[in-house]
Design a protein around this motif. Structure first.
Motif, PDB file in Angstrom:
ATOM      1  N   CYS A   8       3.107 -72.236 108.382  1.00  0.00           N
ATOM      2  CA  CYS A   8       3.011 -71.034 107.555  1.00  0.00           C
ATOM      3  C   CYS A   8       4.377 -70.796 106.929  1.00  0.00           C
ATOM      4  O   CYS A   8       5.208 -70.108 107.514  1.00  0.00           O
ATOM      5  CB  CYS A   8       2.600 -69.831 108.395  1.00  0.00           C
ATOM      6  SG  CYS A   8       1.056 -70.042 109.253  1.00  0.00           S
ATOM      7  N   ALA A  11       6.854 -67.644 107.447  1.00  0.00           N
ATOM      8  CA  ALA A  11       6.426 -66.795 108.560  1.00  0.00           C
ATOM      9  C   ALA A  11       7.614 -66.479 109.446  1.00  0.00           C
ATOM     10  O   ALA A  11       8.298 -67.358 109.909  1.00  0.00           O
ATOM     11  CB  ALA A  11       5.342 -67.501 109.372  1.00  0.00           C
ATOM     12  N   TRP A  51      -0.384 -61.743 107.685  1.00  0.00           N
ATOM     13  CA  TRP A  51      -0.243 -63.066 108.295  1.00  0.00           C
ATOM     14  C   TRP A  51      -1.267 -64.058 107.751  1.00  0.00           C
ATOM     15  O   TRP A  51      -0.966 -65.244 107.649  1.00  0.00           O
ATOM     16  CB  TRP A  51      -0.256 -62.967 109.816  1.00  0.00           C
ATOM     17  CG  TRP A  51       0.956 -62.232 110.302  1.00  0.00           C
ATOM     18  CD1 TRP A  51       0.977 -61.102 111.053  1.00  0.00           C
ATOM     19  CD2 TRP A  51       2.323 -62.551 110.037  1.00  0.00           C
ATOM     20  NE1 TRP A  51       2.275 -60.702 111.273  1.00  0.00           N
ATOM     21  CE2 TRP A  51       3.115 -61.575 110.651  1.00  0.00           C
ATOM     22  CE3 TRP A  51       2.957 -63.566 109.318  1.00  0.00           C
ATOM     23  CZ2 TRP A  51       4.513 -61.582 110.592  1.00  0.00           C
ATOM     24  CZ3 TRP A  51       4.348 -63.575 109.254  1.00  0.00           C
ATOM     25  CH2 TRP A  51       5.107 -62.592 109.888  1.00  0.00           C
ATOM     26  N   VAL A  54       0.382 -65.189 104.502  1.00  0.00           N
ATOM     27  CA  VAL A  54       1.517 -66.069 104.762  1.00  0.00           C
ATOM     28  C   VAL A  54       1.040 -67.458 105.176  1.00  0.00           C
ATOM     29  O   VAL A  54       1.605 -68.466 104.770  1.00  0.00           O
ATOM     30  CB  VAL A  54       2.441 -65.453 105.845  1.00  0.00           C
ATOM     31  CG1 VAL A  54       3.445 -66.471 106.364  1.00  0.00           C
ATOM     32  CG2 VAL A  54       3.157 -64.233 105.294  1.00  0.00           C
ATOM     33  N   CYS A  55      -0.029 -67.499 105.985  1.00  0.00           N
ATOM     34  CA  CYS A  55      -0.539 -68.782 106.491  1.00  0.00           C
ATOM     35  C   CYS A  55      -1.603 -69.400 105.602  1.00  0.00           C
ATOM     36  O   CYS A  55      -2.152 -70.456 105.939  1.00  0.00           O
ATOM     37  CB  CYS A  55      -1.074 -68.595 107.913  1.00  0.00           C
ATOM     38  SG  CYS A  55       0.236 -68.189 109.084  1.00  0.00           S
ATOM     39  N   LEU A 100       6.082 -72.982 114.650  1.00  0.00           N
ATOM     40  CA  LEU A 100       6.827 -72.042 113.813  1.00  0.00           C
ATOM     41  C   LEU A 100       8.314 -72.033 114.135  1.00  0.00           C
ATOM     42  O   LEU A 100       9.081 -71.313 113.491  1.00  0.00           O
ATOM     43  CB  LEU A 100       6.253 -70.624 113.965  1.00  0.00           C
ATOM     44  CG  LEU A 100       4.811 -70.441 113.505  1.00  0.00           C
ATOM     45  CD1 LEU A 100       4.354 -69.011 113.747  1.00  0.00           C
ATOM     46  CD2 LEU A 100       4.648 -70.826 112.049  1.00  0.00           C
ATOM     47  N   GLU A 115       0.054 -63.026 114.068  1.00  0.00           N
ATOM     48  CA  GLU A 115       0.776 -64.113 113.399  1.00  0.00           C
ATOM     49  C   GLU A 115       0.473 -65.444 114.079  1.00  0.00           C
ATOM     50  O   GLU A 115       0.208 -66.457 113.409  1.00  0.00           O
ATOM     51  CB  GLU A 115       2.285 -63.855 113.439  1.00  0.00           C
ATOM     52  CG  GLU A 115       3.096 -64.979 112.834  1.00  0.00           C
ATOM     53  CD  GLU A 115       4.602 -64.789 112.945  1.00  0.00           C
ATOM     54  OE1 GLU A 115       5.327 -65.667 112.434  1.00  0.00           O
ATOM     55  OE2 GLU A 115       5.057 -63.799 113.549  1.00  0.00           O
ATOM     56  N   ALA A 119      -1.415 -68.610 112.350  1.00  0.00           N
ATOM     57  CA  ALA A 119      -0.736 -69.912 112.298  1.00  0.00           C
ATOM     58  C   ALA A 119      -1.546 -70.971 113.033  1.00  0.00           C
ATOM     59  O   ALA A 119      -1.658 -72.113 112.562  1.00  0.00           O
ATOM     60  CB  ALA A 119       0.659 -69.794 112.902  1.00  0.00           C
ATOM     61  N   ARG A 122      -4.510 -71.908 110.924  1.00  0.00           N
ATOM     62  CA  ARG A 122      -4.049 -72.749 109.814  1.00  0.00           C
ATOM     63  C   ARG A 122      -3.862 -74.188 110.300  1.00  0.00           C
ATOM     64  O   ARG A 122      -4.289 -75.136 109.664  1.00  0.00           O
ATOM     65  CB  ARG A 122      -2.729 -72.193 109.253  1.00  0.00           C
ATOM     66  CG  ARG A 122      -1.967 -73.089 108.303  1.00  0.00           C
ATOM     67  CD  ARG A 122      -2.524 -73.102 106.890  1.00  0.00           C
ATOM     68  NE  ARG A 122      -3.595 -74.067 106.763  1.00  0.00           N
ATOM     69  CZ  ARG A 122      -4.614 -73.979 105.899  1.00  0.00           C
ATOM     70  NH1 ARG A 122      -4.728 -72.962 105.082  1.00  0.00           N
ATOM     71  NH2 ARG A 122      -5.548 -74.902 105.856  1.00  0.00           N
ATOM     72  N   TRP A 123      -3.186 -74.327 111.452  1.00  0.00           N
ATOM     73  CA  TRP A 123      -2.915 -75.647 112.003  1.00  0.00           C
ATOM     74  C   TRP A 123      -4.229 -76.345 112.370  1.00  0.00           C
ATOM     75  O   TRP A 123      -4.413 -77.519 112.078  1.00  0.00           O
ATOM     76  CB  TRP A 123      -1.991 -75.518 113.220  1.00  0.00           C
ATOM     77  CG  TRP A 123      -1.627 -76.821 113.835  1.00  0.00           C
ATOM     78  CD1 TRP A 123      -0.712 -77.733 113.365  1.00  0.00           C
ATOM     79  CD2 TRP A 123      -2.165 -77.370 115.038  1.00  0.00           C
ATOM     80  NE1 TRP A 123      -0.657 -78.812 114.217  1.00  0.00           N
ATOM     81  CE2 TRP A 123      -1.539 -78.616 115.254  1.00  0.00           C
ATOM     82  CE3 TRP A 123      -3.108 -76.932 115.960  1.00  0.00           C
ATOM     83  CZ2 TRP A 123      -1.820 -79.422 116.343  1.00  0.00           C
ATOM     84  CZ3 TRP A 123      -3.396 -77.734 117.055  1.00  0.00           C
ATOM     85  CH2 TRP A 123      -2.756 -78.968 117.230  1.00  0.00           C
TER      86      TRP A 123
END
Length: 172
Positions: A8, A11, A51, A54-55, A100, A115, A119, A122-123
């Motif tokens: 992200c 982040a 978040w 951001v991600c 991160l 957050e 993240a 996203r991963w």
């Protein structure tokens, strides 16, 4: 996982969200009634938006996942040690801290928890070629298990339950 992977970009859990604490007006019927009736939980909406943005994941995905996990309750701890609003497992917390490159992330703090969830989702989406079903199964049963065995029968209700939440509510 390698430390410092740009899961992200930008982040930082130290970013203050105080200016985001105002709660937007929520259209009736757009969110679960138990959420709409709880101002404390509604204050998390801007944190989810922040978040997720951001991600680069749909805010609805992280909101629905965390609603399924805890009903957006900060104090919830599962029998497996999953903590907070998004029920971050201890192993997932370590993974995300590494991804991160931020060892200070604390899953007991709502903003950090959200957050970390954004993240991690996203991963997981990146690891599964963007397949939401596999990413959600990875959130629940672990990414290694999904890679080795696919979606386990025990994970199917989890995946379909979150899909139903995404279908039934317009989260943001």
């Amino acid at each position: 996982p390698s430390a410092g992977i740009a899961v992200c970009p930008g982040a930082r859990s130290t970013t203050t969200l105080a200016s985001d604490s105002a709660v937007a007006t929520v259209p009736a019927g757009s969110l679960p009634p138990m959420l709409v009736s709880d101002p404390t939980r509604l204050q998390l909406l801007p944190v989810f938006r922040r978040w997720a943005s951001v991600c680069a994941i749909p805010v609805s995905l992280v909101e629905a996942t965390c609603w399924w996990e805890s009903g957006w309750q900060e104090s919830v701890v599962s029998v497996t040690g999953a903590t907070g609003v998004c029920q971050i497992e201890p192993g997932a917390a370590q993974t995300v801290r590494g991804l991160l490159d931020d060892p200070t992330l604390d899953p007991r703090r709502s903003s950090d928890n959200i957050e970390m969830s954004a993240a991690y989702l996203r991963w997981l989406l990146d690891q599964t070629g963007g397949r939401r079903d596999l990413a959600l199964a990875g959130y629940y049963q672990g990414p290694t298990s999904v890679r080795e065995h696919g979606i386990l029968p025990v994970s199917r209700p989890y995946v379909t339950g979150i899909d139903a939440l995404l279908r039934d509510y317009s989260w943001s």
